[in-house]
Write an enzyme that holds these catalytic residues in place. Structure first.
Site, mmCIF file in Angstrom:
data_model
loop_
_atom_site.group_PDB
_atom_site.id
_atom_site.type_symbol
_atom_site.label_atom_id
_atom_site.label_comp_id
_atom_site.label_asym_id
_atom_site.label_seq_id
_atom_site.Cartn_x
_atom_site.Cartn_y
_atom_site.Cartn_z
ATOM 1 N N TYR A 146 0.811 -1.214 0.000
ATOM 2 C CA TYR A 146 0.000 0.000 0.000
ATOM 3 C C TYR A 146 0.845 1.265 0.000
ATOM 4 C CZ TYR A 146 -4.517 -2.235 0.816
ATOM 5 O OH TYR A 146 -5.667 -2.953 0.689
ATOM 6 N N LYS A 195 3.775 -15.319 2.893
ATOM 7 C CA LYS A 195 4.053 -16.089 1.674
ATOM 8 C C LYS A 195 5.557 -16.329 1.654
ATOM 9 C CE LYS A 195 2.719 -17.996 -2.237
ATOM 10 N NZ LYS A 195 1.865 -19.202 -2.280
ATOM 11 N N ASP A 227 -2.118 -18.566 0.890
ATOM 12 C CA ASP A 227 -3.091 -19.302 0.055
ATOM 13 C C ASP A 227 -3.759 -20.396 0.882
ATOM 14 O OD1 ASP A 227 -0.573 -20.486 0.178
ATOM 15 O OD2 ASP A 227 -0.597 -21.254 -1.863
ATOM 16 N N ASP A 251 -6.043 -7.289 4.099
ATOM 17 C CA ASP A 251 -7.183 -6.687 3.390
ATOM 18 C C ASP A 251 -8.048 -7.782 2.782
ATOM 19 O OD1 ASP A 251 -8.760 -4.668 2.128
ATOM 20 O OD2 ASP A 251 -7.667 -5.049 0.258
ATOM 21 N N ASP A 255 -11.884 -9.467 4.346
ATOM 22 C CA ASP A 255 -13.147 -9.498 3.582
ATOM 23 C C ASP A 255 -13.703 -10.919 3.544
ATOM 24 O OD1 ASP A 255 -13.057 -6.776 2.941
ATOM 25 O OD2 ASP A 255 -13.745 -7.132 0.891
#
Ligand code: IPM
Ligand code: MG
Length: 363
Positions: A146, A195, A227, A251, A255
């Site tokens: 970001y 990751k 993942d 983020d 959700d």
């Protein structure tokens, strides 16, 4: 107690849901003998309309002078809104990122909890959610993709673009410490998501989290690739207590987690810095498609206000009272449209303002 609350009503459904949270905060003040002073702050699209930019220096100064900020949501329909004809750094979202950075709000807490009453609204199979779930997503909020350098350029006639994912050890350490502190008050488990099989930034993340974990022998620390985490969230959400992760992964996963609670309209959030100051907002967006219809779910915003009472004002009893009132309303069978069960006959559908009223009645 006396506190000054900055209020960013924002765009889309923002003003509607913030109005309900203020209703509830006022009722808390009455009941417990506190007083709040509200100061309106413009940000996002509302600020663009007035000043041409999504975040002014004055708005930052106003926020800094408040004890906490309550926010609705910012942004509009990217296809139709004139805000999205502006360059990216002048759009509503840039205001939100700007205020997070300006106030140093590095720790974003997003609790995802499945109410018994909302099991019907959860898209997962009954056997998967038999025991419910209760997790806290701790998302790093002022670093990573970001805020790294980015650019779009033409190289030898070919358009290309890059974004940079950068973290230093201090940024990782401070959010990890927060996560372990919070886990200590919960079920004492931190699952750090990264990751690390691909990214250097994730390998550093993992190393620092492990270092911090040494100081918390009472808290179980595990690591999971992002993942796999996305998959585990729908396979067995009850396994998680605190999920600690970087900005972009957080983020996305928050959700996903919110949908498991029944609706994005249920997920509250707190963005904190090193002090008691915080910015409190629902995790969902401005939902321009339903703005102005009075049907948005104000619960996430009301629960965010409860987080404000707890984290910024240290008013635990008051926060609990708000949370209990929300639970009671759901128990009593009232639902906004987004959390209606398949069998609609067992509950009553109500609108945004009615939901605020029902929660106030139960305080
Ligand atoms: C969120 C939102 C923001 C983010 C957007 C509006 C920039 O999706 O708070 O999760 O990506 O952080
Ligand atoms: Mg998001």
């Amino acid at each position: 107690m006396n506190f000054k609350i900055g209020v960013i009503r924002g765009d889309g459904i923002g003003p509607e849901i913030v109005a309900e949270a203020i209703k509830v905060l006022d009722a808390v003040a009455d009941k417990f003998g506190h007083s709040w002073e509200y100061e309106e702050i413009l940000m996002g699209g509302a600020s663009i309309d007035k000043y041409g930019i999504p975040l002014t220096d004055e708005a930052i100064a106003q926020a800094k002078s408040a004890d906490a900020v309550l926010m609705g949501s910012i942004g509009g329909d990217a296809k139709t809104s004139p805000w999205y004809k502006l360059p990216p750094d002048k759009r509503p979202e840039a205001g939100l990122l700007g205020i997070r950075k300006a106030l140093g709000l590095f720790a974003n807490l997003r609790p995802a909890y499945l109410y018994n009453e909302l099991k019907e609204a959860c898209p997962l199979r009954d056997d998967i959610i038999a025991d419910g779930f209760d997790m806290m997503i701790m998302r790093e909020l002022t670093g990573g993709l970001y805020f790294g350098e980015r650019k779009t350029e033409e190289i030898d006639g070919v358009l290309s673009a890059y974004d940079t994912l950068i973290y230093n050890e201090n940024e990782i350490r401070r959010i990890a410490i927060r996560a372990f502190d919070i886990a200590r008050k919960r079920s004492k488990k931190v699952c750090s998501v990264d990751k690390a099989n691909v990214l250097d930034s994730s390998r550093l993340w993992r190393k620092i989290v492990d270092e911090v974990a040494v100081d918390y022998p009472d808290v179980e620390c595990s690591h999971m690739l992002v993942d796999n985490a996305a998959m585990q969230l729908v396979k067995d959400p009850a396994q998680f207590d605190v999920i600690l992760t970087e900005n972009m992964f957080g983020d996305i996963l928050s959700d996903e987690a919110s949908m498991l609670t029944g609706s994005l309209g249920m997920l509250s959030s707190a963005s904190l810095n090193e002090t008691s100051f915080g910015l409190y907002e629902p995790s969902g967006g401005s939902a321009p498609d339903i703005a102005g219809k009075g049907i948005a779910n104000p619960i996430a915003t009301i629960l965010s206000a409860a987080m404000m009472l707890r984290f910024s004002f240290d008013l635990d009893e008051e926060a609990k009272a708000v949370e209990d009132a929300v639970t009671k309303v759901l128990k009593d069978g009232y639902r906004t449209i987004d959390i209606m069960p398949r069998d609609k006959s067992v509950v009553e559908q109500i609108n945004t303002a009615q939901m605020g009223d029902k929660i106030v009645e139960r305080l």
